[in-house]
Write an enzyme that holds these catalytic residues in place. Structure first.
Site, PDB file in Angstrom:
ATOM      1  N   LYS A  33       0.845  -1.201   0.000  1.00 16.02           N
ATOM      2  CA  LYS A  33       0.000   0.000   0.000  1.00 16.02           C
ATOM      3  C   LYS A  33       0.874   1.242   0.000  1.00 16.02           C
ATOM      4  O   LYS A  33       1.829   1.334   0.798  1.00 16.02           O
ATOM      5  CB  LYS A  33      -0.885   0.026   1.238  1.00 16.02           C
ATOM      6  CG  LYS A  33      -2.007  -0.984   1.174  1.00 16.02           C
ATOM      7  CD  LYS A  33      -2.952  -0.757   2.328  1.00 16.02           C
ATOM      8  CE  LYS A  33      -4.100  -1.733   2.299  1.00 16.02           C
ATOM      9  NZ  LYS A  33      -4.723  -1.880   3.593  1.00 16.02           N
ATOM     10  N   GLY A  35       2.194   4.689   1.067  1.00 12.02           N
ATOM     11  CA  GLY A  35       2.222   5.216   2.439  1.00 12.02           C
ATOM     12  C   GLY A  35       3.111   4.384   3.337  1.00 12.02           C
ATOM     13  O   GLY A  35       3.559   4.842   4.385  1.00 12.02           O
ATOM     14  N   GLY A 265      12.749  -4.181  18.387  1.00  8.24           N
ATOM     15  CA  GLY A 265      13.534  -3.571  17.310  1.00  8.24           C
ATOM     16  C   GLY A 265      13.037  -3.987  15.934  1.00  8.24           C
ATOM     17  O   GLY A 265      12.170  -4.864  15.803  1.00  8.24           O
ATOM     18  N   ASP A 305      14.441   3.463   6.399  1.00  6.19           N
ATOM     19  CA  ASP A 305      14.748   2.372   7.334  1.00  6.19           C
ATOM     20  C   ASP A 305      15.690   1.328   6.743  1.00  6.19           C
ATOM     21  O   ASP A 305      16.388   0.635   7.481  1.00  6.19           O
ATOM     22  CB  ASP A 305      13.459   1.656   7.749  1.00  6.19           C
ATOM     23  CG  ASP A 305      12.625   2.458   8.735  1.00  6.19           C
ATOM     24  OD1 ASP A 305      12.951   3.633   8.973  1.00  6.19           O
ATOM     25  OD2 ASP A 305      11.635   1.906   9.257  1.00  6.19           O
ATOM     26  N   HIS A 436       2.625  33.838  25.885  1.00  3.40           N
ATOM     27  CA  HIS A 436       2.129  33.432  27.200  1.00  3.40           C
ATOM     28  C   HIS A 436       0.609  33.301  27.163  1.00  3.40           C
ATOM     29  O   HIS A 436      -0.046  34.157  26.581  1.00  3.40           O
ATOM     30  CB  HIS A 436       2.525  34.477  28.242  1.00  3.40           C
ATOM     31  CG  HIS A 436       1.953  34.183  29.605  1.00  3.40           C
ATOM     32  ND1 HIS A 436       2.492  33.212  30.422  1.00  3.40           N
ATOM     33  CD2 HIS A 436       0.881  34.701  30.248  1.00  3.40           C
ATOM     34  CE1 HIS A 436       1.777  33.150  31.537  1.00  3.40           C
ATOM     35  NE2 HIS A 436       0.795  34.049  31.459  1.00  3.40           N
TER      36      HIS A 436
END
Ligand code: FAD
Ligand code: NAI
Length: 459
Positions: A33, A35, A265, A305, A436
């Site tokens: 797919k 993505g 992992g 990766d 702030h």
């Protein structure tokens, strides 16, 4: 220039779009797919579930802020459907972007045919050969499976299956207290599972600053999550439920669980592309690249990766852009010290650059500014706690690292990344005016406290 991108995750699809923007003729090949892991079974679906989990936690504390209701319940099917809807919307959006950039999309498994062509080996386009001048490998990663007895039993799952449970497990044991382990512990404990984390290292999230992790540990324990650190899973077997044998504090403990999540992992997912055939060099399946993301073959690049670097979606995308720009003769490199790392526990964790221990290990002399969020107005308004740390080089006062635990940490960290990118000094951060009330004020306060001058802390 004809560019083929192998893999449609955030490394691949971003590279494809950038290549088209720069005038290349682009084909993207995706076996599953568009993505990739990130959109379909990673970043996005986990964060959808974490968002619901956070809302449940907020509802559990609603009385504290004056909201009363009899009882609330949740609808797991709706939670799962919403996850699918968000994923589909994003995937369709990416497909639309690819089409609008005139990128050819091929759904099929690609492997190297020669160093100038890819062959599709399944699906409708099986047998098709696609030639290229340059190729970008972006085939991602998959869960590492650890070699213990019982790892293949039914009910022992990876993160992919844990995103699609038909029902909420009563008891869940997670092997690995890293990023995936911590995020899934957060998700399923909010939905009512009794969660146990078994971590081999002496601490969960071993790569994160110890002071920050100690806050996370306290929070997870307060949510009734059991944490076993310096612990080893010996085996898993089945009785009525799964039984996990764990060596912990010199004892063998048996923990029963309906589901066991293996989150120990991830490894490169390069087996299918037959890269060895054309002589691409690798290290245990991870493709070797230089700082331009180029492999040892001059027209082939590897990003994300699969190249053994940092396994994060934004890193994959940044590497995809670097690879394309180098192919198109634009000099481009990644500034690795600006990569933020974010963990979506509650409170969130985010860091960029060096933490104190890392800086000291590198022989640097540093000053550290801390600011506890209990002294930050917006955090108090939100009923949240946490800490900001700024690590600065002692002499030059350059900011080397920022670590945050607290609400919106994952958004606020961008300021730290920019500060490091611009080689900003502590004073430059202090003199940048922060709105702030915001949580981001605490970054400025932590910077001020590098000199011990935080306005909103007692002397
Ligand atoms: P991938 O996204 O894995 O994409 C690779 C693609 O290549 C896949 O679609 C695959 O089908 C395809 N492919 C593989 N082989 C072939 C072939 N031979 N032919 C054609 N196609 C092929 N990172 C973050 O930054 N933030 C997060 O919050 C985050 N959460 C995560 C949660 C989970 C549970 C997991 C598992 C990961 C998470 N990550 C997160 C990591 C992130 O998903 C990865 O770093 C990112 O997806 C890597 O992108 P990529 O393009 O390199 O690979
Ligand atoms: P990880 O490397 O973060 O954590 C794995 C953990 O498992 C480590 O703490 C390790 O010590 C432990 N471990 C290894 N073997 C073990 C064993 N046999 N028994 C017990 N513990 C063991 O890897 P994880 O969590 O699987 O995630 C993979 C990658 O996915 C991450 O490195 C990250 O890059 C990416 N990711 C990013 C997210 C984010 O950015 N928010 C979310 C989820 C994943």
């Amino acid at each position: 220039m004809r560019i083929v991108v192998l893999g449609g995750g955030p490394g691949g699809y971003v590279a494809a779009i950038r290549a088209a923007q720069l005038g290349a003729e682009v084909t993207i090949i995706e076996k599953n797919k568009i993505g990739g892991t990130c959109l379909n079974i990673g970043c996005v679906p986990t964060k959808v579930l974490l968002h619901t989990a956070e809302m449940i936690e907020n509802l559990n504390c609603a009385e504290d802020i004056g909201i009363k209701f009899d009882k609330f319940t949740f609808d797991w099917d709706r939670v799962m459907n919403r996850k699918i809807e968000v994923v589909n919307q994003l995937v369709d959006g990416v497909k639309g972007l690819l089409i609008s950039n005139n990128i050819e999309i091929i759904i099929g498994l690609g492997e190297f045919n020669t160093d100038k062509s890819i062959i599709i080996t399944n699906g409708e386009e099986c047998g098709k050969i696609i030639e290229f001048d340059a190729c970008i490998i972006a085939v991602g990663s998959e869960s590492s499976i650890i070699p213990i007895k019982g790892i293949n039993l039914e009910g022992v799952v990876t993160s992919e299956e844990a995103l699609s449970f038909k029902e909420i497990p009563g008891k869940m044991l997670i092997i690995g207290g890293g990023v995936i382990g911590s995020e899934f512990a957060e998700i399923y404990s909010a939905f009512g599972s009794k969660v146990t984390i078994v971590e081999m290292a002496d601490s969960i999230l071993p790569m994160i600053d110890k002071e920050i992790v100690s806050i996370t540990r306290e929070k997870l324990l307060s949510k009734n999550i059991q944490i076993m650190e310096s612990a080893r899973v010996l085996e898993i077997y089945k009785k009525d439920s799964l039984i996990v044998k764990v060596e912990f504090e010199d004892e063998i403990i048996e923990v029963d669980a309906d589901k066991v999540l293996v989150a120990a992992g991830r490894k490169a997912n390069t087996d299918s592309i037959k890269f060895e055939k054309i002589g691409i060099k690798s290290n245990r399946g991870m493709i070797n690249v230089d700082t331009n993301m180029r492999t040892n073959l001059k027209n082939i690049y590897a990003v994300g990766d699969c190249n053994g670097g940092i396994m994060l979606a934004h890193v994959a995308s940044a590497e995809g852009i670097v690879a394309v720009e180098n192919i198109m003769n634009i000099k481009s490199e990644i500034d690795f010290k600006t990569i933020p790392s974010t963990i979506y526990t509650k409170p969130e964790i985010a860091s960029v650059g060096m933490d104190e221990a890392e800086a000291i290990k590198k022989g640097l002399k540093v000053n550290v500014g801390r600011f506890p969020l209990m002294a930050n107005g917006k955090s108090l308004i939100m009923g949240e706690e946490g800490l900001v740390k700024i690590v600065a080089e002692r002499e030059t006062e350059e900011i080397l690292g920022v670590q945050i635990i607290g609400p919106r940490a994952t958004d606020i960290i961008a300021e730290g990344a920019l500060a490091i990118r611009l080689e900003a000094t502590v004073n430059e951060l202090i003199t940048t005016i922060h709105a702030h009330p915001t949580v981001s004020e605490s970054v400025m306060e932590a910077a001020t406290n590098v000199f011990g001058h935080a306005i909103h802390l007692p002397r």
